[in-house]
Design an enzyme around this catalytic site. Sequence first.
Site, mmCIF file in Angstrom:
data_model
loop_
_atom_site.group_PDB
_atom_site.id
_atom_site.type_symbol
_atom_site.label_atom_id
_atom_site.label_comp_id
_atom_site.label_asym_id
_atom_site.label_seq_id
_atom_site.Cartn_x
_atom_site.Cartn_y
_atom_site.Cartn_z
ATOM 1 C CE LYS A 32 -3.418 -0.810 2.864
ATOM 2 N NZ LYS A 32 -4.660 -0.704 3.133
ATOM 3 N NE ARG A 596 -14.923 -40.624 -22.804
ATOM 4 C CZ ARG A 596 -14.126 -38.756 -22.059
ATOM 5 N NH1 ARG A 596 -14.732 -38.002 -23.332
ATOM 6 N NH2 ARG A 596 -13.397 -38.817 -21.000
ATOM 7 N NE ARG A 652 -12.288 -44.204 -24.643
ATOM 8 C CZ ARG A 652 -12.591 -43.777 -23.282
ATOM 9 N NH1 ARG A 652 -11.682 -43.253 -22.780
ATOM 10 N NH2 ARG A 652 -13.592 -43.528 -23.893
ATOM 11 C CD GLU A 779 -7.653 -45.220 -19.098
ATOM 12 O OE1 GLU A 779 -8.724 -43.886 -19.462
ATOM 13 O OE2 GLU A 779 -7.928 -45.718 -20.400
ATOM 14 N N GLY A 800 -4.918 -40.489 -19.861
ATOM 15 C CA GLY A 800 -6.395 -40.343 -19.559
ATOM 16 C C GLY A 800 -6.514 -40.515 -18.066
ATOM 17 C CB THR A 801 -5.746 -36.854 -16.418
ATOM 18 O OG1 THR A 801 -6.243 -36.201 -16.969
ATOM 19 C CG2 THR A 801 -4.167 -36.964 -16.281
ATOM 20 C CG ASN A 802 -11.348 -38.215 -17.814
ATOM 21 O OD1 ASN A 802 -10.752 -36.647 -16.253
ATOM 22 N ND2 ASN A 802 -12.106 -38.090 -17.870
ATOM 23 C CE1 TYR A 885 -3.946 -35.375 -27.238
ATOM 24 C CE2 TYR A 885 -1.612 -36.678 -28.867
ATOM 25 C CZ TYR A 885 -3.111 -36.421 -28.309
ATOM 26 O OH TYR A 885 -3.293 -37.387 -28.437
HETATM 27 C C1 PEP Z 1 -9.622 -40.975 -19.004
HETATM 28 O O1 PEP Z 1 -9.888 -41.628 -18.376
HETATM 29 O O2 PEP Z 1 -9.302 -39.467 -18.091
HETATM 30 C C2 PEP Z 1 -10.477 -40.431 -19.966
HETATM 31 C C3 PEP Z 1 -10.014 -39.937 -21.015
HETATM 32 O O3 PEP Z 1 -11.342 -41.627 -20.269
HETATM 33 P P1 PEP Z 1 -12.513 -42.050 -20.563
HETATM 34 O O4 PEP Z 1 -12.950 -40.162 -18.926
HETATM 35 O O5 PEP Z 1 -14.177 -41.876 -21.146
HETATM 36 O O6 PEP Z 1 -12.760 -42.851 -19.042
HETATM 37 MG MG MG Z 2 -10.890 -43.742 -19.049
#
Ligand code: PEP
Ligand code: MG
Length: 910
Positions: A32, A596, A652, A779, A800-802, A885
């Site tokens: 400040k 998907r 996929r 994944e 596949g980070t989910n 990417y």
């Molecule tokens: C994932 O697991 O990150 C992914 C892209 O696949 P899904 O969400 O379809 O399992």
């Molecule tokens: Mg997955």
Amino acid sequence: MEVLEDIRTRVYRFGNKTADGNSTMKNLLGGKGANLAEMSAIGIPVPPGFTISTEACTEYNELGEEAVLAFLKEDVEKAIENIEDIMGTTFGDNENPLLISVRSGARVSMPGMMDTVLNLGLNDEVVKGLAAKTGNDRFAWDSYRRFIQMYGGVVLGMKPESKDDIDPFEEIMEHLKEKREIQLDTQFTVQDLKDLVYDFKDAVKKRTGHDFPSDPWQQLWGAVIAVFNSWNGNRAIYYRKMNGYPADWGTAVNVQAMVYGNMGENSGTGVCFTRDAGTGENVFNGEYLINAQGEDVVAGVRTPQQITKLGSERWAELAKVEETDRAENYPSLEELMPSMYKELFEYQNKLENHYHDMQDMEFTIQDGKLWILQTRNGKRTGAAMVKIAMDLLKQGLIDEKEALLRIEPNKLDELLHPVFDPKAIKRAHIIAQGLPASPGAATGQIVFFADEAKKFRNTILTRIETSPEDLEGMNLAKGILTARGGMTSHAAVVARGMGKCCISGAGALKIDYKNRTLTVDDKEYHEGDWISLNGSTGNIIEGKVATIEPTLSGEFAELMKLTDKFSTMEVRTNADTPKDAKAARNFGAKGIGLTRTEHMFFEVDRIKAMREMILADTVKGRKQALEELLPMQREDFEGIFEAMDGLPVTIRLLDPPLHEFVPHQLATQKELADDMHISLSAVKNKVAELHEFNPMLGHRGCRLGNTYPEITEMQTRAIIEAALNLKEKGIVSKPEIMVPLVGTMNEFIEQETIIRETANKVFEEYNDTIEYLVGTMIEIPRAALMADKIAEYADFFSFGTNDLTQLAFGYSRDDAGKFLPIYLEKGILTVDPFEVLDQEGVGQLIKMGTERGRSTKPNLKVGICGEHGGEPSSVEFCYNTGMNYVSCSPFRVPIARVASAQAAIKAGSK
Ligand code: PEP
Ligand code: MG
């Protein structure tokens, strides 16, 4: 002992358009103090004052009060004299008093720790002088009672003793209100205020054993020491620890002349912006009030007036105020005080040119003299953010890199979806809050079942949660609302892909499918009732709210072009249909990172064949059903390849557990039994057989293709045939076939062999070939560990980070909604790891997987296709890991493009 003369500067003055310090001195003057010095130094009239350095605070902690006050005394006295000269008032004077504010200010902003004392310098005599000078008894006595209250709390420690305790001064005020049968502070009479001052002082004496200090100098030193002490208060220590700030930073003390906008008709106060914060238009604008204090402008009790004539005219048009009425009752500052306006206009110009960004300023006019109290970079909408950055670039105030860095990628969302009309949203009644799963605005009538999504023209599909069977209904509805599920729940992922507004995980909703009711806090809503969803905030609103279509301004396109100049990591999209693929391509996607295929099987004409395939007991039966699916699948791929002509498309193979495809309702089970000429119990038995205790860890991913190779064969055939068919038409397809959920090298080898053998067969049949790749998703944590082996065979990796997050944390994607919100609330987790990539933990697996993969195959193509691929901080991580990417939902492509360019700029690679 002789004390060596100390020549260190501890007091830095500012005011009268000069300053001892500047904005680079944040460590010494606090944020400040440095900013006030900077403004003053460039000729902005800030109320004069001085800053006691952070070093003095550290000395106080080491040497104690007496030593430090001795060091400070002479310089502070001189600095007060300087303020007196500039203001033409005298500290402690009974007739023409100078009043001051005392504030803390560390080198970084530490909200909550800051203690402030306003109106310092008042006592029983000075208050009379102030009343006489301003001709305003009420103002003088109200300032005095506020001062005692603030000083009592901050300096004399008269604060509530525990959380349940009430502020001792508030308690006195409450008693008086009760006695006088009034509700608001503003209803106190001058005599009430005088009584309060008396009672406050009495309370101070009782609690501290001392009289309230009447000597302004004693008041000032008390406040300075209190600010020093606040550095070592519990709140500050906690805050410092939390943020890792060292204890020896200390806080500065800012002392400044008070200025008042409520000293009569020649005074006023306002807030202004150098550009329009809503649209970004380069027009000076703002609001003010004559004879008012700062908070009056924002409190909305009086209608604030516009600063510029143009703004005033625009306002009158909206408010339906006649021009003569406007000019007479709501004149702009430009019209009412032309010279003040001219001065203010010059300062706003100067400040924007100085800080190279849109400024949000506060000002006060005290008796015909303009003071700038504060300036900061102004908050703005997504549209304004883009326009301002590009305009500043064109004006030469910032360069291309800076223009890109000015963009908050997530805010671009606002430009990509329909939004609520800001005027309508102000009046909205919010009934509950959920997760902002997919941005946008939706208004519609409630329906509870996907197959009823067409029941009304505009519907909000309201479900406990959605399943793949609801896909069509989700597509038809204007918005999707679910009581359960997180940011990667089915509803959320699908809605984002569709660019459809969605709120998920709204736990307060009680949905009763049987009675078709939605209950929130005892209020019942029925099918057909109107509700509105704000997918950007998670607000669920009662009734209709008007929406407006977003306009993609020219600057937005220019910005997107600029990203290509700097980003080295490409952005692809996750798209399952030609429509999504086209939308993403229009947003600049350089290919598809994930199609998907399972979503294609839910459409009415396919689900039957799919179910027959699943229910078949023999390979022959399965093949027959797959034969039926082949032409449809091929057509799907042709559509997508055509939309992405010339760009790579990652497809996929089938991934989800098969039970997701079979009917669970009796009526549909019967229908299927009839169609297949088998008994209902056979269908029921098969459905029961498919039940899994833990489907996410069960018969899914490449485990399907490895147990039913004919599925992989059919899908490969459809892909390759589609590409060859298009080749004849001159359309270039670049398929990248991706095997899901690989955990061991052999799992991949098995699938790769089937894919390559099938492709070769098709090539022979067509007597033609195309180029294609076979790669895998990474994944499963084991796949990251074994990446060097897998890369011997795989052409590419896509993280596949989910699932990787699910499996690394051991948090089920489908069940995390039960505990994640509580974890976030308690701070066990700071962010939802399904939304923002856990760089520390899951990130290690990604780094390791990439490094190990490339140790075998240096040019291995690596990408990400989990939901994180469109989240800016995760995109930056992907860039730093060396990915080729990122891939995200179509509507996040522009966001990822900006994040990718920013990552490259930050890393200094261009
Ligand atoms: C994932 O697991 O990150 C992914 C892209 O696949 P899904 O969400 O379809 O399992
Ligand atoms: Mg997955």
